[in-house]
Design an enzyme around this catalytic site. Structure first.
Site, PDB file in Angstrom:
ATOM      1  CG  ASP A  84      16.633  -5.408  43.086  1.00 26.38           C
ATOM      2  OD1 ASP A  84      17.807  -5.183  42.732  1.00 26.38           O
ATOM      3  OD2 ASP A  84      15.842  -6.102  42.428  1.00 26.38           O
ATOM      4  CE  LYS A 114      19.487  -6.930  41.081  1.00 26.86           C
ATOM      5  NZ  LYS A 114      18.614  -6.067  40.244  1.00 26.86           N
ATOM      6  CD  GLU A 116      16.733  -2.227  37.592  1.00 28.90           C
ATOM      7  OE1 GLU A 116      16.338  -1.454  36.687  1.00 28.90           O
ATOM      8  OE2 GLU A 116      16.043  -3.128  38.076  1.00 28.90           O
ATOM      9  CD  GLU A 181      16.543  -8.433  33.533  1.00 31.56           C
ATOM     10  OE1 GLU A 181      16.923  -7.824  34.543  1.00 31.56           O
ATOM     11  OE2 GLU A 181      15.389  -8.879  33.392  1.00 31.56           O
TER      12      GLU A 181
END
Ligand code: KIV
Length: 263
Positions: A84, A114, A116, A181
């Site tokens: 992340d 990753k 977001e 998610e």
């Protein structure tokens, strides 16, 4: 586009409709176990709340992610490893995002990063993928934007429209796969249908191409509760019982016994 062996293996499983096993890992011992089962290991910024007791994933920094990713890569050589990018290291400036992504990959040996978000960061994602960084997207409920309430995403028309837009923009920006998610099931199914890349669900739908959970959550080691979370064991109780036994044996001078002393 050149695809390394690990990515080829993931796409082969998806083409055979075999669900992808995805697990988080922050430490060497968990990585060693996860490497036996997982197709993908995520060194998630959930490390902040889970291991350090931080209020939010927003409090995690780059050094923390790099240290944990190094430990994981060392013990999980077979698995595709994603790290992340922490809050504040990529959203506003694509050159800074590239420098940080490159630092993560080169210092840890991980396979991908990753990020977001969808529309807001799609130009950053495009910049990274064009420069050869493998990027995983993350849409739906976004922990780095988490305001204290863990909400289910996709209950109103505006959110439904936005998430489809996010999906398209991320795909066109070259993401390898997407984590979805906490999204209502019908919307998750629509996303899976429309998607050109594998979708990894957490609180989404069993139709996702794979599922991910935070390992400490599924082991019952954290206090996190959610409808989507299945706790496979109550490790908190097992650890507590073991420490209680040790404490009693120390008090009663039963530990260490002759067996545990150097003669
Ligand atoms: O940080 C993390 O562990 C994650 C998972 C919850 C997908 O992003």
């Amino acid at each position: 586009m050149f695809l390394d062996k690990k990515r080829q293996k993931i796409l082969k499983k998806v083409s055979k409709k075999e669900p992808l096993i995805c697990l988080t890992s922050y430490t060497a011992p968990i990585a060693e176990i996860a490497d036996k089962f997982a197709d993908i290991i995520l060194v998630g910024d959930s490390v902040g709340p889970v291991l350090y007791g931080l209020e939010s994933t927003k409090d995690v920094d780059l050094d923390m992610m790099i240290k944990h990713a190094k430990a994981v890569v060392k013990k999980a050589q077979k698995t595709f490893i994603v790290v992340d990018m922490p809050f504040g290291t990529y959203e506003k400036n694509k050159d800074l995002a590239y420098r940080n992504a490159k630092k993560i990959i080169s210092e840890t040996g991980a396979d991908a990063v990753k990020l977001e978000g969808g529309q807001k960061i799609s130009s950053v994602v495009k910049h990274l993928t064009e420069k050869g960084i493998v990027v995983i997207g993350h849409i739906g409920m976004l922990p780095q934007s988490y305001d204290g309430k863990y909400k289910v995403y996709g209950k109103n028309e505006a959110q439904k429209k936005q998430i489809m837009k996010d999906l398209n923009l991320l795909q066109n920006s070259g993401v390898f796969l997407i984590v979805l998610e906490c999204v209502i099931e019908k919307l998750a199914q629509k996303i899976i249908c429309k998607s050109d890349v594998p979708i990894i669900g957490i609180g989404a739908s069993k139709d996702c191409h794979g599922q991910i959970l935070v390992v400490e959550d599924l082991l019952g080691l954290t206090n996190f509760e959610s409808k989507f979370l299945k706790k496979y064991v109550n490790l908190k109780k097992i650890i507590s019982d073991s420490i209680s036994k040790f404490s009693k044996e120390v008090v009663r001078k039963k530990y260490p016994s002759n067996k545990h002393m150097y003669k």
